[in-house]
Motif scaffolding. Structure first.
Motif, mmCIF file in Angstrom:
data_model
loop_
_atom_site.group_PDB
_atom_site.id
_atom_site.type_symbol
_atom_site.label_atom_id
_atom_site.label_comp_id
_atom_site.label_asym_id
_atom_site.label_seq_id
_atom_site.Cartn_x
_atom_site.Cartn_y
_atom_site.Cartn_z
ATOM 1 N N SER A 129 -34.234 -35.821 18.950
ATOM 2 C CA SER A 129 -33.213 -35.376 18.021
ATOM 3 C C SER A 129 -33.464 -33.924 17.652
ATOM 4 C CB SER A 129 -33.232 -36.241 16.749
ATOM 5 O OG SER A 129 -34.415 -35.997 16.013
ATOM 6 N N PRO A 130 -32.451 -33.238 17.113
ATOM 7 C CA PRO A 130 -32.658 -31.851 16.682
ATOM 8 C C PRO A 130 -33.357 -31.762 15.330
ATOM 9 C CG PRO A 130 -30.401 -32.499 16.258
ATOM 10 C CD PRO A 130 -31.043 -33.651 16.973
ATOM 11 N N PHE A 131 -33.768 -32.916 14.777
ATOM 12 C CA PHE A 131 -34.430 -32.943 13.484
ATOM 13 C C PHE A 131 -35.953 -33.007 13.680
ATOM 14 C CE2 PHE A 131 -30.501 -35.663 13.182
ATOM 15 C CZ PHE A 131 -29.674 -34.634 12.768
ATOM 16 N N ASN A 132 -36.677 -33.291 12.592
ATOM 17 C CA ASN A 132 -38.146 -33.400 12.647
ATOM 18 C C ASN A 132 -38.770 -32.158 13.267
ATOM 19 O OD1 ASN A 132 -37.582 -35.947 11.695
ATOM 20 N ND2 ASN A 132 -38.065 -37.007 13.591
ATOM 21 N N GLN A 133 -38.394 -31.002 12.721
ATOM 22 C CA GLN A 133 -38.783 -29.731 13.314
ATOM 23 C C GLN A 133 -40.117 -29.190 12.815
ATOM 24 O OE1 GLN A 133 -36.850 -27.683 15.738
ATOM 25 N NE2 GLN A 133 -36.334 -29.820 16.052
ATOM 26 N N SER A 134 -40.236 -29.081 11.499
ATOM 27 C CA SER A 134 -41.397 -28.405 10.920
ATOM 28 C C SER A 134 -42.200 -29.362 10.051
ATOM 29 C CB SER A 134 -40.921 -27.221 10.070
ATOM 30 O OG SER A 134 -41.998 -26.537 9.483
ATOM 31 N N PRO A 135 -43.487 -29.536 10.372
ATOM 32 C CA PRO A 135 -44.283 -28.871 11.414
ATOM 33 C C PRO A 135 -44.088 -29.521 12.788
ATOM 34 C CG PRO A 135 -45.654 -30.387 10.179
ATOM 35 C CD PRO A 135 -44.306 -30.413 9.512
ATOM 36 N N SER A 136 -44.284 -28.723 13.829
ATOM 37 C CA SER A 136 -44.153 -29.226 15.193
ATOM 38 C C SER A 136 -45.335 -30.125 15.544
ATOM 39 C CB SER A 136 -44.092 -28.062 16.184
ATOM 40 O OG SER A 136 -44.263 -28.521 17.506
ATOM 41 N N LEU A 137 -45.051 -31.386 15.864
ATOM 42 C CA LEU A 137 -46.121 -32.304 16.264
ATOM 43 C C LEU A 137 -46.665 -31.934 17.640
ATOM 44 C CD1 LEU A 137 -44.846 -35.750 14.953
ATOM 45 C CD2 LEU A 137 -46.835 -34.453 14.176
ATOM 46 N N HIS A 138 -45.842 -31.329 18.478
ATOM 47 C CA HIS A 138 -46.342 -30.873 19.777
ATOM 48 C C HIS A 138 -47.493 -29.876 19.582
ATOM 49 C CE1 HIS A 138 -43.285 -32.773 22.242
ATOM 50 N NE2 HIS A 138 -43.814 -32.213 23.318
ATOM 51 N N ILE A 139 -47.330 -28.967 18.624
ATOM 52 C CA ILE A 139 -48.355 -27.959 18.367
ATOM 53 C C ILE A 139 -49.570 -28.587 17.688
ATOM 54 C CG2 ILE A 139 -48.881 -25.839 17.116
ATOM 55 C CD1 ILE A 139 -47.062 -25.444 19.526
ATOM 56 N N ALA A 140 -49.338 -29.388 16.669
ATOM 57 C CA ALA A 140 -50.451 -30.030 15.966
ATOM 58 C C ALA A 140 -51.263 -30.905 16.918
ATOM 59 C CB ALA A 140 -49.917 -30.866 14.802
ATOM 60 N N PHE A 141 -50.570 -31.662 17.759
ATOM 61 C CA PHE A 141 -51.266 -32.504 18.733
ATOM 62 C C PHE A 141 -52.056 -31.668 19.736
ATOM 63 C CE2 PHE A 141 -47.993 -36.199 18.346
ATOM 64 C CZ PHE A 141 -48.627 -36.619 17.190
ATOM 65 N N ALA A 142 -51.473 -30.532 20.162
ATOM 66 C CA ALA A 142 -52.149 -29.687 21.152
ATOM 67 C C ALA A 142 -53.507 -29.223 20.645
ATOM 68 C CB ALA A 142 -51.277 -28.488 21.514
ATOM 69 N N PHE A 143 -53.577 -28.818 19.393
ATOM 70 C CA PHE A 143 -54.858 -28.401 18.807
ATOM 71 C C PHE A 143 -55.829 -29.578 18.722
ATOM 72 C CE2 PHE A 143 -52.453 -24.714 17.186
ATOM 73 C CZ PHE A 143 -53.356 -23.704 17.480
ATOM 74 N N ILE A 144 -55.331 -30.735 18.340
ATOM 75 C CA ILE A 144 -56.199 -31.914 18.245
ATOM 76 C C ILE A 144 -56.660 -32.349 19.634
ATOM 77 C CG2 ILE A 144 -56.303 -34.338 17.552
ATOM 78 C CD1 ILE A 144 -54.401 -33.675 15.283
ATOM 79 N N PHE A 145 -55.771 -32.295 20.608
ATOM 80 C CA PHE A 145 -56.169 -32.622 21.982
ATOM 81 C C PHE A 145 -57.299 -31.706 22.443
ATOM 82 C CE2 PHE A 145 -51.535 -34.053 22.992
ATOM 83 C CZ PHE A 145 -51.739 -35.211 22.262
#
Length: 276
Positions: A129-145
């Motif tokens: 969906s175009p919602f659930n934008q900020s914060p980006s989970l893709h970015i947060a997950f990338a750091f945790i990965f």
């Protein structure tokens, strides 16, 4: 039951738990956002020059693969526990942000002429969906990965490059705005501080301390962009401190000896000041 099977069972449980929580949080937030009228969006002026790159959908979708495999790359139960708690913390905190400050993506996504590349975009159109934008989970997950991937010597560079591409792809697939990337990075580093792993690492006593510098750097960078957006070019004065702060964090995290004498001197001065 052997230790290997027990370990795999625990990893599979952690993956299942995080997947279920992600689906519940993400879908509830989407349902709430879709019920609102005139949902706002936030963009910086320079974002209009960010190109749409259909090929970047490949690393963007690869984040889902990393989500599945990262649990099976943990070396021990404690590392798996920390990873799981960080993932849950990030997802629940992001879910709260999605509901309290909902944002939507505002750019029109161009048509993808390549039939093969268009398939994942169609998938996103149906299930995302175009919602659930900020914060980006893709970015947060990338750091945790990366907190897990960096201990894998053989594939370390390959995984690092792919995670960087994941971060870039959030913008070039027109899935996220820059503010989402900044808040995602901040959220990830907050999770590192709230749920530490190497706070008392004898090999590098400053490893956990480095996360304070990384978090400060992302906050300074965000503040600089926001000041520039609302007040003018004055915000750029914060970019250099942000860069320096992140560089110090990098040296601390990699057990560099460069800054250790500086820290020791500062501590000595503080003790001397307190005595006086």
């Amino acid at each position: 039951m052997t230790e290997k099977k027990l370990k795999i069972r625990q990893q599979a449980f952690a993956l299942t738990l995080c997947t279920i929580v992600f689906m519940i949080v993400y879908n509830l937030a989407t349902l709430y956002a879709s019920s609102l009228d005139d949902l706002p969006s936030f963009t910086f002026d320079f974002e209009e020059s960010i190109p749409f790159v259909p090929l970047s959908i490949i690393p963007y979708m690869a984040s889902g693969i990393f989500f599945c495999i990262v649990f099976f790359l943990c070396k021990n139960k404690y590392q798996l526990k920390i990873l799981t708690w960080r993932m849950l913390f990030v997802m629940i905190t992001a879910g709260i942000a999605f509901i309290t400050t909902p944002l939507q993506f505002s750019f029109t996504k161009p048509e993808v002429s390549n039939e093969i590349l268009n398939l994942p975009f169609l998938f996103l159109k149906i299930f995302d969906s175009p919602f659930n934008q900020s914060p980006s989970l893709h970015i947060a997950f990338a750091f945790i990965f990366w907190s897990i991937f960096r201990d894998i010597s053989k594939w370390r560079i390959f995984l690092m490059i792919n995670l960087i591409l994941v971060g870039i792809s959030t913008l070039t697939t027109y899935q996220h705005h820059v503010i989402d990337i900044l808040t995602g990075a901040i959220l990830a580093h907050v999770s590192f501080l709230v749920i530490p792993y190497r706070k008392k690492n004898p090999e590098n006593p400053y490893f956990h301390f480095a996360n304070y510098y990384f978090l400060s750097g992302w906050i300074l960078l965000s503040a600089g962009l926001l000041i520039d957006h609302y007040l003018g070019n004055e915000g750029f004065i914060l970019f250099l401190p942000a860069l320096v702060t992140m560089m110090i964090g990098y040296f601390y995290q990699n057990n560099s000896k460069i800054f250790f004498p500086v820290v020791f001197t500062i501590k000595q001065n503080i003790r001397q000041f307190r005595k006086n």
